[in-house]
Design a protein around this motif. Structure first.
Motif, mmCIF file in Angstrom:
data_model
loop_
_atom_site.group_PDB
_atom_site.id
_atom_site.type_symbol
_atom_site.label_atom_id
_atom_site.label_comp_id
_atom_site.label_asym_id
_atom_site.label_seq_id
_atom_site.Cartn_x
_atom_site.Cartn_y
_atom_site.Cartn_z
ATOM 1 N N ASP A 238 0.809 -1.224 0.000
ATOM 2 C CA ASP A 238 0.000 0.000 0.000
ATOM 3 C C ASP A 238 0.837 1.267 0.000
ATOM 4 O OD1 ASP A 238 -2.387 -1.446 0.020
ATOM 5 O OD2 ASP A 238 -2.363 -1.647 2.207
ATOM 6 N N GLY A 261 -9.458 2.709 -8.728
ATOM 7 C CA GLY A 261 -9.854 2.204 -7.407
ATOM 8 C C GLY A 261 -8.668 2.067 -6.472
ATOM 9 N N ALA A 262 -7.526 1.590 -6.997
ATOM 10 C CA ALA A 262 -6.324 1.419 -6.166
ATOM 11 C C ALA A 262 -5.841 2.765 -5.626
ATOM 12 C CB ALA A 262 -5.226 0.745 -6.971
ATOM 13 N N ARG A 264 -7.675 5.601 -5.318
ATOM 14 C CA ARG A 264 -8.669 6.185 -4.389
ATOM 15 C C ARG A 264 -8.558 5.540 -3.007
ATOM 16 N NH1 ARG A 264 -11.825 9.890 -6.601
ATOM 17 N NH2 ARG A 264 -12.261 9.829 -8.848
ATOM 18 N N LYS A 265 -8.282 4.241 -2.978
ATOM 19 C CA LYS A 265 -8.096 3.554 -1.691
ATOM 20 C C LYS A 265 -6.886 4.122 -0.953
ATOM 21 C CE LYS A 265 -7.718 -1.105 0.294
ATOM 22 N NZ LYS A 265 -6.535 -0.845 1.106
ATOM 23 N N GLU A 268 -7.749 7.415 0.628
ATOM 24 C CA GLU A 268 -8.611 7.312 1.819
ATOM 25 C C GLU A 268 -7.767 7.349 3.094
ATOM 26 O OE1 GLU A 268 -10.939 3.785 1.512
ATOM 27 O OE2 GLU A 268 -12.125 4.514 -0.200
ATOM 28 N N ASP A 269 -6.574 6.770 3.014
ATOM 29 C CA ASP A 269 -5.683 6.730 4.175
ATOM 30 C C ASP A 269 -4.766 7.951 4.244
ATOM 31 O OD1 ASP A 269 -6.726 4.218 4.827
ATOM 32 O OD2 ASP A 269 -5.299 3.205 3.505
#
Length: 441
Positions: A238, A261-262, A264-265, A268-269
């Motif tokens: 990550d 998607g990868a 945006r994830k 998020e963090d």
């Protein structure tokens, strides 16, 4: 009997120094307190990202203590945070003048600022001086070698690596940088063997995985690049570098939704990750959502002014909006921030070619090739220009043969090969008949 006041013992202890101080000492101590207060306020503002307030407080401290280095070092950080690297460089130069000899902390900070300003030769020169004085850590030495190679100086990069290679020839980080330098020299077979050897010895070493994945991606072997990324240890999966490379590979495989998607994830963090925001903007732009991409670009540049990737993506957005002039300006700004930024070079040659500026397109393609960042398509495009100008034909022949190894039936590549063969002067055949020697009578 009148009441008398008897001071307590601790009160006398505090009052005695004040009574004994001469005016100069009292003024000096008062100034020292003010300096410390300003430093504390400045540090607090820096921590909170309040750079204007930090600059105000730290400037007060620097003015009150002109012979102190600490306020100047903090002030340089504040200027940098406020997006004014020029002022930060001047402040560090001022601090440097207060210290005899070369201070590695100041020099390292200066090199980082030079990098941010796109002044790569100054950054390299500063780091080389520290290297020669033995004041660079091994990690900084590897960064310097990589930087030198990316500027097209692989031999100098190997010189930088020599000491570490001598001391620890099997060190995985050093061997990985060595492989990267070999790739930039065009020694792909040697680099590939070295990457394989590093990963056989340390399969969990993520930088080597990333380098080999990039090599596969540049070579058009996208499924093998994805396989390498799937072997990255979970603790590194990550990180920004891994997710960004994964997004690039997924885009090459025609899976943009997964790439988006990868990223945006990841955001998020870490919502303030400028690099991830810029990558997301690029992928959103590639899907035809130019307006959304522009908002993401603005966000990335707010987080990190003069960020080359964000400036490059702004150019992509402008291209989507048919603003070739604005796009070209954005690519030039990106290259000013990072002179060897391959994506900007990769778009710039296309704009030159579209505008009929073939010599300029050739120059940019040659720069990409010298950095070993040219794709197979770009190598073929450079070979095509060599054929048109009937120049550097042996090199053009080598480039197009390399492209045909990847795509043997590509009709455009076959046409370029034929054009190069036609433009290449034919060697005169030696006479095969009897030689008649005529003598004088």
């Amino acid at each position: 009997m009148p009441h008398r006041f008897f001071p307590r013992p601790w009160t006398l202890v505090l009052l005695l120094p004040l009574a004994c101080k001469d005016p100069e000492t009292a003024a000096a101590q008062k100034q020292a307190v003010q300096v410390q207060n300003s430093l504390s306020q400045g540090r607090e503002a820096l921590t909170k990202g309040q750079y204007v307030r930090a600059i105000s407080e730290l400037q007060k401290a620097a003015n009150a203590a002109p012979e102190s280095v600490e306020p100047l070092l903090l002030l340089a950080r504040a200027h940098q945070g406020a997006g004014n690297p020029g002022a930060a460089i001047l402040t560090l130069k001022q601090a440097e003048g207060l210290i005899p000899g070369t201070d590695p902390v100041i020099q390292k900070q200066l090199s980082d600022l030079y990098m941010g300003e796109g002044q790569i030769p100054q950054a390299i020169s500063t780091l080389v001086s520290l290297r020669d004085e033995g004041k660079l850590s091994n990690e900084d030495i590897l960064s310097l070698a990589r930087l030198q190679a990316r500027q097209g100086h692989p031999d100098e990069a190997f010189t930088t690596l020599e000491r570490i290679l001598r001391e620890n020839p099997d060190d995985a980080p050093t061997k990985t940088v060595e492989a990267e330098i070999l790739l930039m020299k065009g020694e792909e077979l040697l680099a590939a063997n070295l990457m394989d050897r590093v990963l056989q010895g340390t399969p969990s070493f993520t930088p080597a995985r990333l380098l080999r994945a990039r090599y596969f991606l540049m070579s058009g072997v996208n499924d093998m690049a994805e396989a390498d990324l799937q072997s990255v240890p979970p603790e590194d999966a990550d990180t920004t570098d891994v997710v960004a490379m994964k997004a690039r590979v997924l885009m090459a495989l025609g899976r943009p939704a997964e790439a988006e998607g990868a990223l945006r994830k990841l955001l998020e963090d870490d919502a303030e990750n400028a690099e991830a925001v810029a990558w997301l903007a690029e992928i959103v732009c590639a899907q035809g959502r130019a307006s959304e991409a522009q908002q993401l670009v603005d966000r990335a540049l707010h987080l990190r002014p003069r960020f080359a990737r964000a400036l490059y993506v702004r150019g992509r957005v402008l291209e989507e909006q048919s603003d070739a002039r604005g796009a070209e300006d954005s690519y030039r700004f990106a290259l000013k921030a990072e002179p060897s930024f391959p994506p900007a070079l990769s778009r710039l040659w296309r704009l030159h070619l579209k505008a009929g500026r073939k010599p300029e397109a050739q120059e940019v393609l040659e720069r990409l090739a010298s950095l070993n960042e040219a794709t197979v398509e770009e190598k073929a495009a450079l070979a095509n220009l060599y054929a048109r100008f009937e120049t550097q034909l042996p090199r053009g022949k080598k480039l197009i043969e390399e492209a045909l190894k990847r795509e043997p039936q590509n009709p455009e590549y076959l046409r370029i090969q034929k054009a190069i063969d036609k433009a290449t002067p034919k060697k005169k055949k030696a006479p095969t008949g009897p030689v008649i020697i005529r003598g004088r009578r």
